[in-house]
Write a protein that holds these residues in place. Structure first.
Motif, mmCIF file in Angstrom:
data_model
loop_
_atom_site.group_PDB
_atom_site.id
_atom_site.type_symbol
_atom_site.label_atom_id
_atom_site.label_comp_id
_atom_site.label_asym_id
_atom_site.label_seq_id
_atom_site.Cartn_x
_atom_site.Cartn_y
_atom_site.Cartn_z
ATOM 1 N N UNK A 74 -1.964 -4.682 0.553
ATOM 2 C CA UNK A 74 -2.063 -4.844 -0.895
ATOM 3 C C UNK A 74 -0.659 -4.994 -1.481
ATOM 4 N N UNK A 75 -0.535 -5.558 -2.686
ATOM 5 C CA UNK A 75 0.793 -5.922 -3.212
ATOM 6 C C UNK A 75 1.691 -4.735 -3.527
ATOM 7 N N UNK A 83 -10.271 9.983 1.940
ATOM 8 C CA UNK A 83 -11.717 10.252 1.909
ATOM 9 C C UNK A 83 -12.508 8.951 1.846
ATOM 10 N N UNK A 84 -12.025 7.987 1.076
ATOM 11 C CA UNK A 84 -12.766 6.739 0.897
ATOM 12 C C UNK A 84 -12.741 5.848 2.132
ATOM 13 N N UNK A 85 -11.708 5.987 2.956
ATOM 14 C CA UNK A 85 -11.590 5.147 4.153
ATOM 15 C C UNK A 85 -12.249 5.768 5.384
ATOM 16 N N UNK A 86 -12.754 6.965 5.246
ATOM 17 C CA UNK A 86 -13.396 7.626 6.378
ATOM 18 C C UNK A 86 -14.587 6.807 6.885
ATOM 19 N N UNK A 87 -14.596 6.565 8.189
ATOM 20 C CA UNK A 87 -15.701 5.849 8.804
ATOM 21 C C UNK A 87 -15.603 4.340 8.749
ATOM 22 N N UNK A 88 -14.549 3.805 8.120
ATOM 23 C CA UNK A 88 -14.428 2.338 7.989
ATOM 24 C C UNK A 88 -13.580 1.723 9.100
ATOM 25 N N UNK A 89 -12.699 2.487 9.688
ATOM 26 C CA UNK A 89 -11.771 1.937 10.671
ATOM 27 C C UNK A 89 -10.707 1.058 10.045
ATOM 28 N N UNK A 90 -10.626 1.071 8.706
ATOM 29 C CA UNK A 90 -9.681 0.224 7.978
ATOM 30 C C UNK A 90 -8.369 0.976 7.746
ATOM 31 N N UNK A 91 -7.260 0.270 7.949
ATOM 32 C CA UNK A 91 -5.938 0.775 7.589
ATOM 33 C C UNK A 91 -5.420 -0.044 6.420
ATOM 34 N N UNK A 92 -4.852 0.629 5.438
ATOM 35 C CA UNK A 92 -4.336 -0.045 4.241
ATOM 36 C C UNK A 92 -2.835 0.173 4.141
ATOM 37 N N UNK A 93 -2.110 -0.913 3.882
ATOM 38 C CA UNK A 93 -0.682 -0.839 3.560
ATOM 39 C C UNK A 93 -0.531 -1.344 2.139
ATOM 40 N N UNK A 94 0.030 -0.509 1.281
ATOM 41 C CA UNK A 94 0.088 -0.863 -0.139
ATOM 42 C C UNK A 94 1.373 -0.347 -0.763
ATOM 43 N N UNK A 95 1.798 -1.022 -1.831
ATOM 44 C CA UNK A 95 3.004 -0.630 -2.540
ATOM 45 C C UNK A 95 2.771 0.542 -3.456
ATOM 46 N N UNK A 96 3.809 1.358 -3.641
ATOM 47 C CA UNK A 96 3.739 2.522 -4.527
ATOM 48 C C UNK A 96 5.156 2.896 -4.936
ATOM 49 N N UNK A 136 3.186 2.261 1.596
ATOM 50 C CA UNK A 136 2.493 3.422 2.136
ATOM 51 C C UNK A 136 1.392 2.954 3.072
ATOM 52 N N UNK A 137 1.209 3.672 4.171
ATOM 53 C CA UNK A 137 0.097 3.384 5.083
ATOM 54 C C UNK A 137 -0.979 4.437 4.882
ATOM 55 N N UNK A 138 -2.223 3.980 4.707
ATOM 56 C CA UNK A 138 -3.350 4.882 4.466
ATOM 57 C C UNK A 138 -4.467 4.575 5.448
ATOM 58 N N UNK A 139 -5.110 5.621 5.908
ATOM 59 C CA UNK A 139 -6.287 5.482 6.760
ATOM 60 C C UNK A 139 -7.087 6.770 6.679
#
Length: 386
Positions: free
Chosen positions: A226-227, A244-257, A270-273
């Motif tokens: 994400x940007x 909590x929202x990514x639980x069970x999705x197997x998705x990793x998110x990299x986003x600006x903050x 930031x990396x979120x999973x």
């Protein structure tokens, strides 16, 4: 009109065209910028060298006045002032290093100017560097292509320039015929947003949920980018909501903050999973003036973004080693080359360009990132907000 004056006007016009066309946002037109050293070397006085340097840089960075006006919701005159200030490094270096000596002396001087504009401190304002065209002329050549481009630029300032120009045009035509746009590595995906100035400023849970829904809409196992500034201020609460929202999705998110403290802030990725979160990358070079304000410390004030000049050139995401570039870094030379030295497996380029409306700034950033990716034959992940 006197012949000398006519010649000077022609050189200024040609230098303006090289900056305007080369930095139009079309990656395949970047090699036009390589004509600049020809015009620089053909000048007969230092004043002429100053004029054609200013013409090239101001044409290449022509979107800055409108961008500043958009960012500050002001008229265009502050943008014009900043535009002139931003050109000072490029113009000063190419004016000071100019010489009326012929042959390789002039070539060495030009190469010194190229080097100075590629690294700090002058490289902090080193936009529109002709060396960026290496990725178009020599895709996949890596450091050899960079060396070939540097040598070609140097020869363009000598009497052998016709041979250098002929060779460059040949490589250019060959590359354009075979050009392929770098794509993200599987299973990565860059997501572009159209949230305008609200991105990063609306920090409520509703905005976080909108972004979570976008991420969760991607296939399981995807690394979603994400940007810049997408998450706003980075807090433990935001981290828990995403985990909590990514639980069970197997998705990793990299986003600006942004991480804020009493001394200022860091512009980060930031990396979120489902397993948690971590600060992945701290921006090496925030935008001078609007973000990076080093003079504040000299007058006893705090605030502004910190510049981590040579920190974290590559980061690890799972088993992949990637080179992050946030917004302004995509216009410079040294952040990418520093990252390339560490042999990344992909480039991740993000930005928050809502303020560039009516300009070609985002197109130029993306063209530059694409050229570097092609030079080193790396996959490219792009995510911008407009």
């Amino acid at each position: 009109m006197r012949p000398d004056l006519l010649r000077n006007v022609a050189l200024v016009a040609l230098s303006t065209s090289a900056g305007w066309i080369g930095w139009s946002g079309n990656v395949l037109l970047l090699p036009v910028a390589a004509a600049f050293p020809v015009f620089w070397s053909l000048t007969r006085t230092r004043l002429q060298a100053t004029a054609i340097s200013a013409a090239y840089f101001l044409a290449a960075s022509r979107g800055l006045p409108q961008g500043v006006a958009n960012f500050y919701s002001s008229d265009i005159w502050p943008g014009f002032l900043l535009w002139l200030i931003a050109s000072s490094a490029f113009v000063t270096i190419h004016s000071v290093l100019w010489t009326d000596r012929k042959g390789w002396q002039k070539s060495f001087r030009y190469m010194a100017a190229c080097g100075a504009m590629a690294v700090p401190p002058f490289g902090i304002l080193g936009w529109a560097h002709p060396i960026t065209a290496a990725g178009v002329l020599f895709p996949g050549w890596g450091w050899w292509g960079l060396s070939a481009m540097a040598a070609g630029l140097g020869v363009m300032t000598t009497r052998y320039r016709p041979a250098a120009a002929t060779a460059m045009i040949g490589f250019w035509l060959w590359s354009a015929a075979e050009w392929t746009t770098p794509i993200p590595p599987s299973p990565w995906m860059g997501v572009d947003l159209e949230m305008g100035a609200s991105l990063g400023r609306e920090v409520g849970l509703q905005r976080q949920q909108e972004l979570i829904d976008i991420a969760r809409a991607q296939p399981a196992g995807t690394t979603v980018v994400l940007p810049e500034s997408a998450l706003g201020f980075w807090t433990p609460t935001v981290s828990r909501v995403w985990q909590r929202s990514l639980t069970g999705t197997g998705i990793t998110v990299i986003a600006g903050a942004a991480i804020v403290d009493s001394q200022g802030y860091d512009n980060v990725l930031v990396k979120l999973s489902a397993d948690g979160s971590q600060v992945l990358y701290r921006e090496r070079m925030p935008v001078p003036g609007s973000m990076w304000q080093p003079w504040r410390g000299l007058i006893g004030e705090q605030g502004g973004a910190r510049a981590h000049f040579f920190a974290n050139p590559v980061v690890e995401v799972g088993t992949a080693k990637v080179a992050p570039l946030i917004c302004y870094e995509q216009l410079l030379v040294w952040p990418l080359l520093q990252s390339a030295f560490h042999r990344p497996e992909a480039i991740v380029a993000v930005g928050n360009g809502w303020w560039t409306a009516g300009t070609s700034i985002i197109d130029i950033q993306q063209a530059s990132s694409e050229a570097w990716a092609r030079l080193f034959d790396l996959p490219l992940v792009i995510s911008f907000n407009i």
